[in-house]
Design a protein around this motif. Sequence first.
Motif, PDB file in Angstrom:
ATOM      1  N   LEU A 132       0.808  -1.211   0.000  1.00  0.00           N
ATOM      2  CA  LEU A 132       0.000   0.000   0.000  1.00  0.00           C
ATOM      3  C   LEU A 132       0.844   1.265   0.000  1.00  0.00           C
ATOM      4  N   ILE A 135       1.418   3.669  -3.080  1.00  0.00           N
ATOM      5  CA  ILE A 135       0.475   4.709  -3.474  1.00  0.00           C
ATOM      6  C   ILE A 135       1.088   6.068  -3.145  1.00  0.00           C
ATOM      7  N   ARG A 136       0.970   6.984  -4.059  1.00  0.00           N
ATOM      8  CA  ARG A 136       1.586   8.306  -3.901  1.00  0.00           C
ATOM      9  C   ARG A 136       1.110   8.983  -2.614  1.00  0.00           C
ATOM     10  N   MET A 138       1.539   7.979   0.392  1.00  0.00           N
ATOM     11  CA  MET A 138       1.135   7.033   1.427  1.00  0.00           C
ATOM     12  C   MET A 138       2.282   6.771   2.403  1.00  0.00           C
ATOM     13  N   ALA A 143      -0.978   3.821   5.304  1.00  0.00           N
ATOM     14  CA  ALA A 143      -1.170   2.527   4.645  1.00  0.00           C
ATOM     15  C   ALA A 143      -1.885   1.553   5.581  1.00  0.00           C
ATOM     16  N   ALA A 177      -3.086  -0.034  -7.263  1.00  0.00           N
ATOM     17  CA  ALA A 177      -3.198   1.375  -6.917  1.00  0.00           C
ATOM     18  C   ALA A 177      -3.685   2.220  -8.090  1.00  0.00           C
ATOM     19  N   GLU A 178      -3.207   1.923  -9.284  1.00  0.00           N
ATOM     20  CA  GLU A 178      -3.596   2.721 -10.446  1.00  0.00           C
ATOM     21  C   GLU A 178      -5.083   2.577 -10.756  1.00  0.00           C
ATOM     22  N   GLY A 180      -7.355   1.675  -8.548  1.00  0.00           N
ATOM     23  CA  GLY A 180      -8.164   1.973  -7.376  1.00  0.00           C
ATOM     24  C   GLY A 180      -8.976   0.778  -6.920  1.00  0.00           C
TER      25      GLY A 180
END
Length: 222
Positions: A132, A135-136, A138, A143, A177-178, A180
């Motif tokens: 996690l 993710i940018r 994070m 996380a 992550a991309e 979602g």
Amino acid sequence: MGFFATLLDPRIAVAEAPLSGEPPDLPADEALSIAHAVPRRRLEFATGRDCARQAMAALGYAKASIPRGQDRVPIWPDDLVGNITHADDWAAAAVARRDQGFVAIGIDLERAAALPPDLWASVCAPEEQAKLTVIRGMTPGLAARLAFCMKEAAFKCQYALSRAMLEFADLAIDVDAEAGTFAAAYRKAVPPFDVHDRLFGRFAIAADHIASAVVVTSEHVR
């Protein structure tokens, strides 16, 4: 402001509202079930139920009581499935029709605040947390909070089918992550789910909140 409409199938009705002011009016049986609750709990309960009835109305259903079972879970009309959640300042409900193939829904909303470090190990394994943090923006603490939110949504969704109270370690989170999206895989058999069975969900981080939603449809149930 809304968190869940973009995370759910458009056939699922969503209603959301701030937790503020006087609690909405409740049917007599619902009011009785929280008669001795503190004011904050009454506001959460009443606002959540009001959101649920708004969602039901969007599906063409008349207002109806949503009593609380002995396990404290809402009892929905037989032809509907739904779920209610609230954070410290917001409540939301999602409701869907069984005849459209929806079997269970789980939603969870959390403030986007770091989970205290002493709770990390109980919520997620280090490898889950590491996945996690890609993710940018994070941090490890955020996380862990995101893992908490995802697992809560999965727990609530699966409970409608298994009636099993799970531990955080009973599910393993994997995330895209991309896209979602995320998957929660069972680490133990919990009928009707087996080891490695997965629940699929979506998540979003916005407006200082984290929202997660998990849905089971008839095609996913054996």
